[in-house]
Design a protein around this motif. Structure first.
Motif, mmCIF file in Angstrom:
data_model
loop_
_atom_site.group_PDB
_atom_site.id
_atom_site.type_symbol
_atom_site.label_atom_id
_atom_site.label_comp_id
_atom_site.label_asym_id
_atom_site.label_seq_id
_atom_site.Cartn_x
_atom_site.Cartn_y
_atom_site.Cartn_z
ATOM 1 N N HIS A 4 -33.046 38.417 76.369
ATOM 2 C CA HIS A 4 -31.807 38.770 77.072
ATOM 3 C C HIS A 4 -32.149 39.133 78.510
ATOM 4 N N ILE A 5 -31.373 38.588 79.457
ATOM 5 C CA ILE A 5 -31.507 38.987 80.855
ATOM 6 C C ILE A 5 -30.119 39.323 81.381
ATOM 7 N N GLU A 6 -30.109 40.206 82.387
ATOM 8 C CA GLU A 6 -28.834 40.644 82.953
ATOM 9 C C GLU A 6 -29.075 41.149 84.365
ATOM 10 N N ASN A 7 -28.135 40.852 85.253
ATOM 11 C CA ASN A 7 -28.220 41.330 86.629
ATOM 12 C C ASN A 7 -26.818 41.670 87.109
ATOM 13 N N SER A 8 -26.689 42.815 87.782
ATOM 14 C CA SER A 8 -25.395 43.260 88.301
ATOM 15 C C SER A 8 -25.455 43.394 89.812
ATOM 16 N N ILE A 9 -24.288 43.247 90.432
ATOM 17 C CA ILE A 9 -24.166 43.403 91.876
ATOM 18 C C ILE A 9 -22.793 43.996 92.178
ATOM 19 N N THR A 10 -22.733 44.847 93.189
ATOM 20 C CA THR A 10 -21.455 45.409 93.617
ATOM 21 C C THR A 10 -20.929 44.568 94.771
ATOM 22 N N GLN A 54 -31.978 24.776 88.773
ATOM 23 C CA GLN A 54 -32.851 25.925 88.951
ATOM 24 C C GLN A 54 -33.566 25.801 90.286
ATOM 25 N N SER A 55 -33.888 26.937 90.876
ATOM 26 C CA SER A 55 -34.588 26.925 92.156
ATOM 27 C C SER A 55 -35.999 26.351 92.010
ATOM 28 N N LYS A 56 -36.631 26.608 90.872
ATOM 29 C CA LYS A 56 -37.989 26.110 90.616
ATOM 30 C C LYS A 56 -38.026 25.515 89.221
ATOM 31 N N VAL A 114 -35.773 28.636 68.179
ATOM 32 C CA VAL A 114 -37.191 28.525 67.862
ATOM 33 C C VAL A 114 -38.068 28.279 69.087
ATOM 34 N N LEU A 115 -37.491 27.793 70.195
ATOM 35 C CA LEU A 115 -38.285 27.514 71.393
ATOM 36 C C LEU A 115 -38.341 28.674 72.391
ATOM 37 N N ILE A 116 -37.716 29.794 72.072
ATOM 38 C CA ILE A 116 -37.664 30.932 73.007
ATOM 39 C C ILE A 116 -39.065 31.336 73.459
ATOM 40 N N TYR A 117 -39.989 31.400 72.538
ATOM 41 C CA TYR A 117 -41.347 31.830 72.891
ATOM 42 C C TYR A 117 -41.908 31.007 74.053
ATOM 43 N N PHE A 118 -41.667 29.713 74.028
ATOM 44 C CA PHE A 118 -42.219 28.810 75.042
ATOM 45 C C PHE A 118 -41.487 28.901 76.387
ATOM 46 N N PHE A 119 -40.264 29.443 76.366
ATOM 47 C CA PHE A 119 -39.455 29.539 77.585
ATOM 48 C C PHE A 119 -39.379 30.961 78.151
ATOM 49 N N ARG A 120 -40.081 31.918 77.540
ATOM 50 C CA ARG A 120 -39.975 33.320 77.967
ATOM 51 C C ARG A 120 -40.341 33.520 79.444
ATOM 52 N N LYS A 121 -41.413 32.884 79.879
ATOM 53 C CA LYS A 121 -41.836 33.035 81.275
ATOM 54 C C LYS A 121 -40.740 32.534 82.215
ATOM 55 N N MET A 122 -40.148 31.395 81.893
ATOM 56 C CA MET A 122 -39.064 30.845 82.705
ATOM 57 C C MET A 122 -37.847 31.769 82.683
ATOM 58 N N ILE A 123 -37.478 32.276 81.505
ATOM 59 C CA ILE A 123 -36.294 33.135 81.366
ATOM 60 C C ILE A 123 -36.436 34.389 82.218
ATOM 61 N N TYR A 124 -37.567 35.079 82.072
ATOM 62 C CA TYR A 124 -37.745 36.356 82.769
ATOM 63 C C TYR A 124 -38.188 36.183 84.225
ATOM 64 N N GLY A 125 -38.496 34.958 84.619
ATOM 65 C CA GLY A 125 -38.912 34.680 85.991
ATOM 66 C C GLY A 125 -37.841 33.923 86.747
ATOM 67 N N VAL A 126 -37.932 32.598 86.707
ATOM 68 C CA VAL A 126 -37.043 31.737 87.487
ATOM 69 C C VAL A 126 -35.569 31.951 87.128
ATOM 70 N N THR A 127 -35.255 31.980 85.845
ATOM 71 C CA THR A 127 -33.848 32.106 85.443
ATOM 72 C C THR A 127 -33.272 33.435 85.902
ATOM 73 N N ASN A 129 -34.282 35.296 88.418
ATOM 74 C CA ASN A 129 -34.152 35.250 89.875
ATOM 75 C C ASN A 129 -32.981 34.378 90.309
ATOM 76 N N ASP A 130 -32.725 33.300 89.578
ATOM 77 C CA ASP A 130 -31.576 32.455 89.892
ATOM 78 C C ASP A 130 -30.257 33.172 89.613
ATOM 79 N N PHE A 131 -30.221 34.028 88.596
ATOM 80 C CA PHE A 131 -29.020 34.840 88.357
ATOM 81 C C PHE A 131 -28.765 35.734 89.563
ATOM 82 N N LYS A 132 -29.832 36.363 90.072
ATOM 83 C CA LYS A 132 -29.687 37.225 91.258
ATOM 84 C C LYS A 132 -29.193 36.414 92.449
ATOM 85 N N SER A 133 -29.738 35.223 92.647
ATOM 86 C CA SER A 133 -29.315 34.363 93.765
ATOM 87 C C SER A 133 -27.844 33.980 93.643
#
Length: 148
Positions: A4-10, A54-56, A114-127, A129-133
């Protein structure tokens, strides 16, 4: 496995102003760095093809099911990579009125499959950061438009 990822902005604008931009699906190509196109206007219970960049990483078209479109409150969809259960994501935008001239936008996604393990780095990194962008771009679009 889940993630799970989440980002908030005012955003310095009314909740109505934020919703106008968030729900104007035809205008996303003009300002969004990540959600580039809706191929049809989303409606609850229906699928609408969406182009993501995605940015990267790769660009992709997905065909999510829209679960909730509640004006001034929430936009939510669920999509899958190839087939459900491999790599699923429930994406959401939640609006919260902080005052008449301030709104908190929260964007997040619950990932499973089942593929979450393989995508964790992308989720917590690029994805993430793209939410923030995206959130910053939405904030700039709303505040520069000064709708309401």
């Amino acid at each position: 496995m889940k993630a799970h990822i989440e980002n908030s902005i005012t955003i310095k604008a009314s909740i109505e102003s934020v919703w106008i931009v968030l729900s104007d699906f035809n205008k996303y190509p003009d300002w969004s760095p990540t959600i580039k196109q809706f191929f049809s206007i989303p409606s609850v219970g229906q699928r609408s093809k969406v182009r993501l960049e995605q940015s990267k990483g790769p660009s992709m078209n997905m065909n999510p099911l829209f679960l909730n479109i509640t004006p001034l409150k929430e936009l939510r969809w669920k999509g899958s990579l190839i087939v459900p259960g491999l790599f699923d994501g429930e994406h959401y935008f939640i609006l919260e009125k902080k005052s008449d001239h301030e709104t908190v936008l929260t964007q997040g996604e619950y990932f499973s499959g089942v593929l979450i393990y393989f995508f964790r780095k992308m989720i917590y990194g690029v994805t993430y950061n793209d939410f923030k962008s995206f959130n910053v771009a939405l904030k700039e679009q709303v505040e520069n438009r000064n709708i309401l």
